[in-house]
Design a protein around this motif. Structure first.
Motif, short mmCIF file in Angstrom:
data_model
loop_
_atom_site.label_atom_id
_atom_site.label_comp_id
_atom_site.label_asym_id
_atom_site.label_seq_id
_atom_site.Cartn_x
_atom_site.Cartn_y
_atom_site.Cartn_z
N UNK A 75 0.83 -1.22 0.00
CA UNK A 75 0.00 0.00 0.00
C UNK A 75 0.87 1.26 0.00
N UNK A 76 1.99 1.23 0.72
CA UNK A 76 2.87 2.39 0.73
C UNK A 76 3.48 2.62 -0.66
N UNK A 77 3.87 1.55 -1.34
CA UNK A 77 4.42 1.68 -2.69
C UNK A 77 3.38 2.22 -3.65
N UNK A 101 9.37 6.01 4.32
CA UNK A 101 7.91 5.90 4.20
C UNK A 101 7.48 4.43 4.20
N UNK A 102 8.20 3.60 3.46
CA UNK A 102 7.90 2.17 3.40
C UNK A 102 8.12 1.51 4.75
N UNK A 103 9.21 1.85 5.43
CA UNK A 103 9.49 1.26 6.74
C UNK A 103 8.43 1.64 7.77
N UNK A 104 8.02 2.91 7.78
CA UNK A 104 7.02 3.37 8.75
C UNK A 104 5.69 2.66 8.55
N UNK A 105 5.37 2.31 7.30
CA UNK A 105 4.11 1.62 7.01
C UNK A 105 4.20 0.12 7.25
N UNK A 106 5.41 -0.36 7.55
CA UNK A 106 5.63 -1.81 7.62
C UNK A 106 5.87 -2.31 9.04
N UNK A 107 6.80 -1.70 9.77
CA UNK A 107 7.30 -2.25 11.04
C UNK A 107 6.64 -1.54 12.22
N UNK A 222 7.96 16.69 8.58
CA UNK A 222 7.47 15.64 7.68
C UNK A 222 6.09 15.12 8.10
N UNK A 223 5.31 15.95 8.77
CA UNK A 223 4.02 15.50 9.29
C UNK A 223 3.08 14.97 8.21
N UNK A 224 2.91 15.65 7.06
CA UNK A 224 1.99 15.10 6.03
C UNK A 224 2.40 13.72 5.56
N UNK A 225 3.68 13.51 5.29
CA UNK A 225 4.15 12.21 4.83
C UNK A 225 4.00 11.16 5.93
N UNK A 226 4.34 11.56 7.15
CA UNK A 226 4.21 10.62 8.26
C UNK A 226 2.76 10.23 8.48
N UNK A 227 1.85 11.18 8.35
CA UNK A 227 0.42 10.89 8.53
C UNK A 227 -0.08 9.90 7.49
N UNK A 228 0.40 10.04 6.26
CA UNK A 228 0.00 9.11 5.20
C UNK A 228 0.48 7.70 5.51
N UNK A 232 -1.87 4.07 6.64
CA UNK A 232 -1.70 2.71 6.11
C UNK A 232 -1.40 1.73 7.24
N UNK A 233 -0.42 2.08 8.07
CA UNK A 233 0.08 1.16 9.10
C UNK A 233 -0.94 0.93 10.21
N UNK A 234 -1.60 1.99 10.68
CA UNK A 234 -2.40 1.91 11.89
C UNK A 234 -3.90 1.88 11.65
N UNK A 235 -4.33 2.06 10.39
CA UNK A 235 -5.76 2.08 10.12
C UNK A 235 -6.16 1.12 9.00
#
Length: 308
Positions: A75-77, A101-107, A222-228, A232-235
């Motif tokens: 989903x991040x990709x 971005x990929x790591x934050x959405x994964x781990x 980097x709040x907008x990118x982190x929020x995106x 994915x990761x938490x919702x």
């Protein structure tokens, strides 16, 4: 379910860590982290394994963990590529930013934060699901697939022999093996009480450590990118997996525990890997901080949706 009884220690101990982190030298948090990594968490694993139910469906937890991580990366990709078509004039993300971005959405933080939340909500009986999810899923995923991605997007390839060695000497994995056999050894009531008390003390200390480390994070660019990535990761991923687990006959508290582990915020390992492989550290820091706060707001929703 008494959310106040759950939130009081979680918020209180993290706030205590925030206060201590602002006044104590930074080296204190480092030493506490090293103590928990080598001593505290292994003690907790051995203690809680004695009361955990390791029969039946517990072995499905690592499979769910890997499915969640792969979904997060996919989903991040898709999000990275979709952004190019929606925002035609947008500046393309640098490869280090894409890697973070990929790591934050994964781990996810399925250890230091996932363990306490699981124990507070489901008790020691279901600790095995959280343990298997973390050790055989998140840990191997972070330092396996996660490092491989970081090496690719960071443009640097480290010694993979050292990587394999770091995984093999992980004390949590060894304590899991020891605790699996030690659970069959009878203990006197006093010894069992001391072991359990020590384990709960380490859980409290891990929450304090989270607060101490959060007190040292000051990046919000980097709040907008982190929020995106957190969406994915938490919702998104927890909703998909939580809705699908019933098809596998997994319901009730078991499903809730797996969903909660899936919904954990990004792990500190994402920041460690980002720094080691020259990824976007600001994005990793912001996702970690916002995600840790966000789980407090999302927790009631997961309990309401999947805690029946």
């Amino acid at each position: 379910m008494n959310l106040i009884a759950i939130y009081a220690p979680l918020i209180g101990l993290v706030l205590l860590g925030l206060i201590l982190g602002r006044y104590l030298p930074k080296v204190v948090a480092t030493r506490v982290g090293q103590f928990l990594f080598w001593v505290g968490v292994p003690i907790s694993i051995v203690a809680f394994l004695r009361q955990a139910d390791l029969s039946g469906q517990v072995w499905i937890a690592p499979a769910i963990a890997w499915i969640a991580m792969i979904l997060g990366v996919v989903f991040a990709a898709i999000g990275i590529h979709f952004r190019r078509y929606v925002q035609t004039n947008a500046i393309p993300w640098r490869r280090p930013t894409q890697g973070s971005f990929l790591l934050a959405a994964m781990v996810g933080n399925t250890g230091y934060l996932g363990y306490p939340i699981t124990l507070a909500i489901a008790g020691t009986q279901y600790f095995g699901f959280a343990l298997f999810y973390d050790l055989l899923g998140t840990t191997l995923g972070a330092y396996g697939l996660g490092v491989a991605m970081a090496a690719r997007f960071g443009g640097s390839v480290h010694n993979y022999r050292e990587l394999a060695q770091a995984i093999l000497i992980n004390p949590s994995l060894w304590s899991f093996g020891f605790g699996f056999f030690f659970r069959q050894v009878p203990l006197q009531a006093s010894a069992a009480a001391i072991l359990q008390g020590s384990a709960w003390t380490m859980v409290a200390l891990s929450l304090v450590l989270i607060g101490m480390r959060l007190s040292q994070l000051h990046s919000w660019h980097s709040l907008p990118r982190a929020s995106a990535s957190l969406l994915i990761k938490m919702l998104l991923v927890p909703l998909i997996l939580g809705s699908s687990l019933s098809l596998l006959g997994i319901n009730g508290v078991t499903r809730l525990v797996l969903v909660l582990q899936t919904a954990m915020p990004p792990a500190f390992a994402t920041l460690v890997i980002a720094e080691a492989y020259d990824l976007d550290r600001d994005l990793a820091v912001t996702a970690l901080a916002v995600g840790t706060i966000g789980i407090l707001f999302l927790l009631p929703m997961w309990i309401y949706l999947f805690g029946n």
